[in-house]
Scaffold this motif. Structure first.
Motif: not given
Ligand code: PLZ
Length: 474
Positions: A153-160, A184-186, A286-289, A327-330
């Protein structure tokens, strides 16, 4: 006459260049080759920055602030060079982004090569190798040896946002457990996940539902004492999950392993592993940011690694691509693959230029042993920060891991935020050419996030300026 930056980063040449303008052309290329020195040649901000600030104020929404309005012309290694030719020591790394250093050579070369080939296709339309290579690298580098898959994805917020979407889809549950002091973002969902109202949420509601906030283990402020904060916060969280939500209703437990914007709060030992166990026992994802803590910052590749915690999903951004938006979600392959085809995506997610930058950044992190560099930064900084704590009673707590360090400032002997001192210390450092960031729910935390490429002599110099700032604050 206007002197603008060209797209190649060089400056238009004025006919008769003033001294500072002539020196500017020397610094028109950034990266580690920039003179690694602190150099103050004008007031901060200088006249050119002030002129640009006036243009910013006229053209840019007032909703977008600036910590220190010096306009940057080039950056690299441990310095930021502004348009007035001041060279500032960078203790912010663009908020934990340029861990590899600004304009790092491998990142720049990869961007240039990819940009000249193609800049975009949309991976969901016609794919390309760079995206797959970044996914492979993240599957390999993130905690755990289980089968993993990644989406970009593009941003931390989008990944979350996407991590939560995936966890809800996979579990067919809705509740999301988050923590006090969490950031976690805006975007709308991530504002709801974020704890602090001002400036992030205030006036921007209504917020998304099914979000439940739990106590965070915050050793310095824990009423029952620092050593009890881990087990007590964990017990309270478990009790609230059972009594107020129902464990089998919870899709995800989402937490930053070190609260970043919340003030670099390292939870008490056992808190994170305990939460991971609760998740595992109840079918909760369990999601780690690790948006702020990731990529060598804390002296491990990821902050979860300090306590051997293996998240089901890890969200990353910032440090992954050396300054490009990525950004990434793994996560566990079976969770990541539970979503229907076409259920995830976006026009730009995993842009080819950003992916090329990420491959350059990840190569730099591994080849230059930035995990080791973060530990070395800790070795240099920690003793000096602790020494300052003995000299200046306003420094209530010194904490952090690796090169993610902070001081919490309080009225001596209390937990009351010393907001006046933080303002004067920050101002002093900025005037003296050291860029410092603040953080914290109470706005009273000085945080240090040097690029991991920071030369040691500059780090030492920045610490001396900081010491003088405290001494001047009285
Ligand atoms: N999760 C843990 O630290 C971004 C915020 C700056 P984006 N932190 C910097 C600001 O004031 O907006 C962050 C983070 C953690 C998520 C995010 C969000 O990442 O890339 O800013 O969307």
């Amino acid at each position: 006459m206007m002197f603008g930056l060209r797209f190649d980063g060089t400056q238009d040449q004025p006919c008769v260049a003033a001294e500072s303008e002539r020196t500017m052309t020397d610094t028109a290329t950034g990266g580690p080759g920039l003179p690694q020195e602190r150099r103050i040649v004008t007031s901060i901000p200088g006249p050119k920055s002030q002129a640009l600030l006036a243009r910013k104020q006229a053209a840019v929404s007032d909703g977008i602030g600036a910590v220190l309005p010096v306009f940057i012309a080039a950056a690299g290694g441990g310095v930021l060079v502004d348009v007035d030719n001041n060279s500032l020591i960078d203790l912010g790394a663009g908020i934990a982004v340029v861990n590899v250093g600004n304009a790092a050579p491998a990142v720049v070369a990869a961007i240039q090569k990819q940009a000249a080939l193609f800049t975009h296709t949309c991976f969901m339309v016609t794919p390309y190798e760079g995206y797959v290579a970044v996914a492979e690298a993240l599957n390999r580098l993130t905690p755990g040896t289980h089968a993993k898959k990644t989406a970009l994805f593009n941003s931390g917020a989008e990944a979350i946002e996407n991590a939560v979407k995936i966890a809800r889809y996979a579990t067919k549950r809705q509740a999301v457990v988050v923590f006090e002091h969490g950031y976690h973002g805006r975007t709308n969902l991530t504002m709801a996940l974020t704890a602090k109202s001002m400036p992030y949420k205030y006036g921007f509601g209504p917020f998304a539902g099914e979000i439940y906030r739990m106590p965070l283990s915050y050793p310095f402020r824990w009423p029952g004492g620092a050593e009890n904060s881990g087990p007590e916060a964990l017990a309270e969280t478990i009790n609230k999950i059972e009594k107020e939500i129902g464990a089998d209703q919870v899709a995800a437990i989402l937490i930053e392993p070190i609260a970043g914007e919340g003030g670099f709060i390292v939870p008490g030992a056992g808190f994170l592993p305990g939460l991971a166990d609760v998740a595992a026992a109840n079918g909760i994802v369990f999601i780690a940011d690790e948006v702020q803590t990731g990529f060598a910052r804390t002296g491990e590749m990821f902050a979860c690694d300090h306590e051997g915690v293996v998240p089901d999903i890890i969200a990353t951004a910032k440090g992954v691509a050396g300054g490009m938006p990525l950004a990434a979600v793994t996560g566990r392959a079976e969770i990541m693959d539970s979503v229907h085809v076409g259920g995830l995506g976006g026009t730009y997610g995993g842009n080819p230029v950003a992916c090329a930058a990420a491959l350059g950044a990840l190569e730099t992190i591994e080849e230059q042993d930035l995990v080791g560099k973060a530990r070395r930064i800790n070795e240099i900084m920690m003793p000096r920060l602790l020494d300052m704590q003995t000299k200046y009673p306003v420094i209530g707590d010194v904490r952090g891991r690796g090169a993610m360090l902070a001081m919490e400032l309080v009225k001596p002997g209390t937990l009351e935020p010393a907001t006046d001192v933080i303002a004067s210390v920050t101002k002093y450092c900025h005037q003296e050419g050291v860029l410092l960031l603040t953080a914290g729910t109470y706005g009273n935390v000085l945080r240090f996030l040097p690029p991991l490429a920071m030369p040691e002599h500059l780090l030492e110099e920045a610490l001396s300026v900081l010491d003088k700032a405290f001494s001047a604050a009285g």
